[in-house]
Design a protein around this motif. Structure first.
Motif, PDB file in Angstrom:
ATOM      1  N   ASP A 408      12.790 -14.568 -16.732  1.00  0.00           N
ATOM      2  CA  ASP A 408      11.765 -13.678 -16.192  1.00  0.00           C
ATOM      3  C   ASP A 408      10.409 -14.374 -16.260  1.00  0.00           C
ATOM      4  O   ASP A 408      10.297 -15.504 -16.729  1.00  0.00           O
ATOM      5  CB  ASP A 408      11.735 -12.338 -16.935  1.00  0.00           C
ATOM      6  CG  ASP A 408      11.491 -12.506 -18.443  1.00  0.00           C
ATOM      7  OD1 ASP A 408      11.161 -13.634 -18.866  1.00  0.00           O
ATOM      8  OD2 ASP A 408      11.629 -11.519 -19.184  1.00  0.00           O
ATOM      9  N   GLY A 409       9.360 -13.701 -15.774  1.00  0.00           N
ATOM     10  CA  GLY A 409       8.027 -14.289 -15.764  1.00  0.00           C
ATOM     11  C   GLY A 409       7.974 -15.523 -14.880  1.00  0.00           C
ATOM     12  O   GLY A 409       8.773 -15.690 -13.954  1.00  0.00           O
ATOM     13  N   PHE A 410       7.040 -16.432 -15.178  1.00  0.00           N
ATOM     14  CA  PHE A 410       6.900 -17.637 -14.367  1.00  0.00           C
ATOM     15  C   PHE A 410       8.080 -18.585 -14.569  1.00  0.00           C
ATOM     16  O   PHE A 410       8.348 -19.423 -13.715  1.00  0.00           O
ATOM     17  CB  PHE A 410       5.587 -18.353 -14.679  1.00  0.00           C
ATOM     18  CG  PHE A 410       5.179 -19.351 -13.628  1.00  0.00           C
ATOM     19  CD1 PHE A 410       4.704 -18.929 -12.404  1.00  0.00           C
ATOM     20  CD2 PHE A 410       5.305 -20.718 -13.848  1.00  0.00           C
ATOM     21  CE1 PHE A 410       4.356 -19.835 -11.412  1.00  0.00           C
ATOM     22  CE2 PHE A 410       4.949 -21.633 -12.868  1.00  0.00           C
ATOM     23  CZ  PHE A 410       4.477 -21.182 -11.643  1.00  0.00           C
ATOM     24  N   ALA A 411       8.796 -18.422 -15.681  1.00  0.00           N
ATOM     25  CA  ALA A 411       9.993 -19.239 -15.900  1.00  0.00           C
ATOM     26  C   ALA A 411      11.022 -18.974 -14.817  1.00  0.00           C
ATOM     27  O   ALA A 411      11.724 -19.895 -14.370  1.00  0.00           O
ATOM     28  CB  ALA A 411      10.587 -18.948 -17.273  1.00  0.00           C
ATOM     29  N   ALA A 412      11.122 -17.719 -14.392  1.00  0.00           N
ATOM     30  CA  ALA A 412      12.055 -17.390 -13.309  1.00  0.00           C
ATOM     31  C   ALA A 412      11.623 -18.059 -12.012  1.00  0.00           C
ATOM     32  O   ALA A 412      12.457 -18.522 -11.223  1.00  0.00           O
ATOM     33  CB  ALA A 412      12.122 -15.874 -13.121  1.00  0.00           C
ATOM     34  N   ILE A 413      10.312 -18.125 -11.779  1.00  0.00           N
ATOM     35  CA  ILE A 413       9.788 -18.794 -10.582  1.00  0.00           C
ATOM     36  C   ILE A 413      10.100 -20.283 -10.636  1.00  0.00           C
ATOM     37  O   ILE A 413      10.496 -20.891  -9.635  1.00  0.00           O
ATOM     38  CB  ILE A 413       8.274 -18.560 -10.446  1.00  0.00           C
ATOM     39  CG1 ILE A 413       7.977 -17.062 -10.270  1.00  0.00           C
ATOM     40  CG2 ILE A 413       7.704 -19.351  -9.283  1.00  0.00           C
ATOM     41  CD1 ILE A 413       8.558 -16.463  -9.021  1.00  0.00           C
ATOM     42  N   LEU A 414       9.963 -20.891 -11.818  1.00  0.00           N
ATOM     43  CA  LEU A 414      10.283 -22.313 -11.961  1.00  0.00           C
ATOM     44  C   LEU A 414      11.765 -22.563 -11.682  1.00  0.00           C
ATOM     45  O   LEU A 414      12.122 -23.538 -11.013  1.00  0.00           O
ATOM     46  CB  LEU A 414       9.938 -22.792 -13.376  1.00  0.00           C
ATOM     47  CG  LEU A 414       8.459 -23.017 -13.686  1.00  0.00           C
ATOM     48  CD1 LEU A 414       8.275 -23.392 -15.156  1.00  0.00           C
ATOM     49  CD2 LEU A 414       7.869 -24.101 -12.789  1.00  0.00           C
ATOM     50  N   GLY A 415      12.608 -21.678 -12.194  1.00  0.00           N
ATOM     51  CA  GLY A 415      14.037 -21.808 -11.917  1.00  0.00           C
ATOM     52  C   GLY A 415      14.333 -21.672 -10.436  1.00  0.00           C
ATOM     53  O   GLY A 415      15.183 -22.392  -9.889  1.00  0.00           O
ATOM     54  N   PHE A 416      13.633 -20.775  -9.781  1.00  0.00           N
ATOM     55  CA  PHE A 416      13.783 -20.564  -8.339  1.00  0.00           C
ATOM     56  C   PHE A 416      13.369 -21.817  -7.561  1.00  0.00           C
ATOM     57  O   PHE A 416      14.069 -22.254  -6.640  1.00  0.00           O
ATOM     58  CB  PHE A 416      12.945 -19.355  -7.929  1.00  0.00           C
ATOM     59  CG  PHE A 416      12.819 -19.151  -6.450  1.00  0.00           C
ATOM     60  CD1 PHE A 416      13.927 -18.843  -5.670  1.00  0.00           C
ATOM     61  CD2 PHE A 416      11.587 -19.252  -5.828  1.00  0.00           C
ATOM     62  CE1 PHE A 416      13.811 -18.630  -4.304  1.00  0.00           C
ATOM     63  CE2 PHE A 416      11.455 -19.047  -4.462  1.00  0.00           C
ATOM     64  CZ  PHE A 416      12.569 -18.736  -3.693  1.00  0.00           C
ATOM     65  N   ILE A 417      12.225 -22.403  -7.943  1.00  0.00           N
ATOM     66  CA  ILE A 417      11.750 -23.619  -7.265  1.00  0.00           C
ATOM     67  C   ILE A 417      12.737 -24.760  -7.476  1.00  0.00           C
ATOM     68  O   ILE A 417      13.047 -25.517  -6.542  1.00  0.00           O
ATOM     69  CB  ILE A 417      10.353 -24.007  -7.788  1.00  0.00           C
ATOM     70  CG1 ILE A 417       9.316 -22.943  -7.403  1.00  0.00           C
ATOM     71  CG2 ILE A 417       9.930 -25.374  -7.241  1.00  0.00           C
ATOM     72  CD1 ILE A 417       7.942 -23.174  -8.024  1.00  0.00           C
ATOM     73  N   LEU A 418      13.238 -24.893  -8.704  1.00  0.00           N
ATOM     74  CA  LEU A 418      14.201 -25.956  -8.998  1.00  0.00           C
ATOM     75  C   LEU A 418      15.476 -25.779  -8.185  1.00  0.00           C
ATOM     76  O   LEU A 418      16.008 -26.751  -7.631  1.00  0.00           O
ATOM     77  CB  LEU A 418      14.521 -25.966 -10.491  1.00  0.00           C
ATOM     78  CG  LEU A 418      15.476 -27.064 -10.965  1.00  0.00           C
ATOM     79  CD1 LEU A 418      14.900 -28.444 -10.677  1.00  0.00           C
ATOM     80  CD2 LEU A 418      15.758 -26.914 -12.458  1.00  0.00           C
ATOM     81  N   LEU A 419      15.962 -24.550  -8.082  1.00  0.00           N
ATOM     82  CA  LEU A 419      17.159 -24.291  -7.290  1.00  0.00           C
ATOM     83  C   LEU A 419      16.926 -24.643  -5.824  1.00  0.00           C
ATOM     84  O   LEU A 419      17.770 -25.278  -5.176  1.00  0.00           O
ATOM     85  CB  LEU A 419      17.567 -22.822  -7.422  1.00  0.00           C
ATOM     86  CG  LEU A 419      18.748 -22.372  -6.543  1.00  0.00           C
ATOM     87  CD1 LEU A 419      20.013 -23.145  -6.917  1.00  0.00           C
ATOM     88  CD2 LEU A 419      18.965 -20.870  -6.662  1.00  0.00           C
ATOM     89  N   ALA A 420      15.767 -24.246  -5.292  1.00  0.00           N
ATOM     90  CA  ALA A 420      15.442 -24.568  -3.898  1.00  0.00           C
ATOM     91  C   ALA A 420      15.390 -26.074  -3.694  1.00  0.00           C
ATOM     92  O   ALA A 420      15.832 -26.586  -2.654  1.00  0.00           O
ATOM     93  CB  ALA A 420      14.115 -23.925  -3.503  1.00  0.00           C
ATOM     94  N   SER A 421      14.860 -26.805  -4.682  1.00  0.00           N
ATOM     95  CA  SER A 421      14.770 -28.264  -4.570  1.00  0.00           C
ATOM     96  C   SER A 421      16.150 -28.900  -4.544  1.00  0.00           C
ATOM     97  O   SER A 421      16.392 -29.856  -3.800  1.00  0.00           O
ATOM     98  CB  SER A 421      13.966 -28.834  -5.748  1.00  0.00           C
ATOM     99  OG  SER A 421      12.642 -28.343  -5.747  1.00  0.00           O
ATOM    100  N   VAL A 422      17.069 -28.375  -5.349  1.00  0.00           N
ATOM    101  CA  VAL A 422      18.433 -28.913  -5.379  1.00  0.00           C
ATOM    102  C   VAL A 422      19.152 -28.583  -4.073  1.00  0.00           C
ATOM    103  O   VAL A 422      19.799 -29.439  -3.460  1.00  0.00           O
ATOM    104  CB  VAL A 422      19.203 -28.357  -6.591  1.00  0.00           C
ATOM    105  CG1 VAL A 422      20.677 -28.770  -6.519  1.00  0.00           C
ATOM    106  CG2 VAL A 422      18.580 -28.851  -7.885  1.00  0.00           C
ATOM    107  N   LEU A 423      19.045 -27.324  -3.632  1.00  0.00           N
ATOM    108  CA  LEU A 423      19.703 -26.930  -2.386  1.00  0.00           C
ATOM    109  C   LEU A 423      19.135 -27.700  -1.204  1.00  0.00           C
ATOM    110  O   LEU A 423      19.833 -27.963  -0.221  1.00  0.00           O
ATOM    111  CB  LEU A 423      19.530 -25.423  -2.158  1.00  0.00           C
ATOM    112  CG  LEU A 423      20.283 -24.509  -3.129  1.00  0.00           C
ATOM    113  CD1 LEU A 423      19.980 -23.052  -2.813  1.00  0.00           C
ATOM    114  CD2 LEU A 423      21.779 -24.766  -3.084  1.00  0.00           C
ATOM    115  N   ASN A 424      17.862 -28.087  -1.312  1.00  0.00           N
ATOM    116  CA  ASN A 424      17.217 -28.821  -0.225  1.00  0.00           C
ATOM    117  C   ASN A 424      17.844 -30.193  -0.015  1.00  0.00           C
ATOM    118  O   ASN A 424      17.679 -30.801   1.047  1.00  0.00           O
ATOM    119  CB  ASN A 424      15.720 -28.968  -0.524  1.00  0.00           C
ATOM    120  CG  ASN A 424      14.925 -29.393   0.693  1.00  0.00           C
ATOM    121  OD1 ASN A 424      15.130 -28.877   1.789  1.00  0.00           O
ATOM    122  ND2 ASN A 424      14.005 -30.324   0.509  1.00  0.00           N
TER     123      ASN A 424
END
Length: 533
Positions: A408-424
């Protein structure tokens, strides 16, 4: 810029790390064989998944996506009936080849060289990396055309200033790719993202969220574009070019047979003082006529596009999110290079007949023949990847895993960005990936109080930074062809090693920019904040 004494220095930690990346990456097969192997692997995996009756349901849809196998009756029928269509319909071919024809006229008529000498002959060489970095980042206004237009022009700019042209080539490509999702002006991508974001919010009826439009991330994009342009310049100036110089890579393009150009050829094409020499009266007149031709063409375009009943408008009478105008970017780029190239060539005498124009276009295409061959297997591989449904399965499965992580919090956003980077690394289409990820994460983050515009801004970071290190990016093949003019032995490992210095700083700095907006609760765009309520 580093001098030749740098060649004698002991490699630093960064050099040793990048050398290992390059060594490992270059152990991969040649591009054609690499994608042939990937095609076979994807075929086997898709067949196994199909045999196991694996399906995936994209959130917000009712019908599940069924994984289809290549080595089945349906799959083999698909391949045998679409082999040629997968090749001819490979999207980069429709972008790269027409633009190359036009650039061939502009280049071989002498226009590009004269323009570079005119514009940069007296400008400070130290500023060029930052100019290339900023121009590369904002070049996404040209859509995919940026990957074809910016790198070779950046190489010419560097050569004209006496700097290493490959540093400009790599920097132009990296800035255009790793910063693709941001710009100082709204682009068609903003409209496309906004439409997807708004549509997926229908999964949460009754929530009080601010509508998303093409300028909802504008303030964030302006800040990111400027800072990332500077970051790109620093990486080019302090990391990429010094390493190229230390490695002793030739500044001169290698001839078609792989040999170094002879002394006369080198003097004609690579001598910095010659490139910066004062233009002749004929060249100055040619540039003036070329500029006037561009102005006339611009006026004609404006009249054609802005008329109230213009056929280039969409059914609602506008241009966003889609319209014939936004689908005509390749034509517009081709028209400009062709018109100004012909105007210049006629004035200076380098283009005397249509036969000369055909020769110039032919010379440009000859340089890209390796890409034309590679496009056959690359187009079929990407078509199989999409047709089988494996890309959708990877995205939805990854999203479900992050959702279940409990962050949760900004940690969830970081996880989201990391996932998007991997999927990219697997799904290059930003709009396609956002349609899948947005369906999960826009409602999910809305439930914990984040505006959809903020989730969309976070996606931009992961959507761009890693696409310059994946073989799935078809324009990496184009870049490899350009790099091999200076470094004939270059492979994918070479490109990965050259691009990594851009990827990590872009990812980190872009994420920090988002964190600053988050902590200070700054508006992302007109009327769009970060927190709901």
């Amino acid at each position: 810029m580093s001098d030749t004494s740098a060649l004698q220095r002991k490699p630093g930690v960064t050099d040793r790390l990048l050398n290992k990346v390059e060594w490992a990456g270059n152990k991969l097969p040649e591009p054609f064989m690499l994608f042939l192997i990937l095609f076979a692997i994807t075929g086997v995996v898709s067949t196994a998944m199909a045999a196991a009756d694996i399906t995936v349901t994209v959130p917000g849809t009712d019908e599940p996506t069924v994984i289809k196998g290549l080595f089945t009756g349906e799959g083999m029928t698909w391949l045998t009936t679409n082999l040629g269509a997968n090749y001819v319909g490979f999207p980069p071919l429709a972008t790269v080849l027409p633009i190359l024809l036009a650039i061939g006229i502009a280049q071989h008529s002498g226009l590009l060289g004269a323009a570079i000498r005119k514009l940069f002959g007296t400008s400070p060489a130290w500023a060029l990396p930052y100019v290339v970095g900023f121009v590369g980042v904002i070049s996404s206004i040209m859509a995919d055309s940026a990957f074809v237009v910016v790198p070779p022009l950046a190489a010419l700019v560097f050569k004209a200033a006496g700097r290493h042209p490959m540093a400009g080539l790599l920097g132009g490509f990296a800035a255009a790719g790793a910063g693709y999702s941001t710009n100082i002006v709204p682009t068609s991508l903003d409209a496309l993202f906004a439409g997807i974001t708004t549509s997926v919010m229908g999964a949460l009826p009754g929530y009080d969220f601010t509508p998303v439009n093409p300028v909802s991330n504008w303030f964030f994009n302006i800040v990111a574009s400027i800072i990332l342009g500077v970051v790109a310049g620093l990486v080019i100036d302090k990391l990429v070019e010094p390493r190229i110089v230390r490695m002793g890579i030739s500044r001169d393009e290698i001839s078609a047979d792989g040999e170094e150009p002879d002394a006369a050829g080198a003097a004609d094409t690579t001598d910095a003082e010659h490139m910066r020499a004062k233009l002749t009266p004929a060249e100055n007149k040619g540039l003036l006529i070329a500029v006037l031709s561009a102005v006339g063409l611009t006026a004609a375009f404006l009249v054609s596009f802005l008329l109230p009943d213009s056929p280039w408008r969409n059914e609602e009478g506008g241009f966003l999110p889609t319209s014939p105008l936004l689908s005509s970017i390749v034509f517009i780029v081709v028209a400009y290079f062709t018109v100004v190239g012909i105007a210049y060539g006629v004035v200076v005498g380098s283009l005397r007949s249509s036969r000369d124009a055909v020769r110039m276009m032919s010379d440009a295409i000859k340089e890209m023949l390796p890409f034309v061959v590679l496009a056959f297997i690359l187009g079929n591989f990407i078509a199989l990847f999409n047709w089988s449904g494996i890309g959708t399965w990877i995205a939805v499965t990854g999203a479900a895993g992050l959702e279940a992580s409990g962050l949760d919090g900004f940690a969830a956003i970081l996880g989201f960005i990391l996932l998007a980077s991997v999927l990219n690394l697997f799904i290059i289409s930003g709009s396609g990936m956002w349609a899948i990820m947005g369906a999960v994460f826009v409602p999910m983050f809305a439930l914990i109080g984040y505006e959809p515009a903020f989730t969309q801004a976070a996606f931009r970071v992961g959507d761009s930074a890693t696409q310059v290190i994946t073989p799935m990016n078809p324009y990496m093949i184009v870049l490899l062809g350009m790099v091999r003019k200076y470094e004939p032995s270059a492979g994918f490992g070479t490109l990965m090693a050259r691009m990594l210095p851009f990827v990590i700083p872009f990812w980190v700095i872009w994420t920090l920019i988002l964190a600053v907006f988050f902590v200070l609760d700054l508006p992302l765009g007109p009327g769009n904040g970060i927190f709901m309520g």
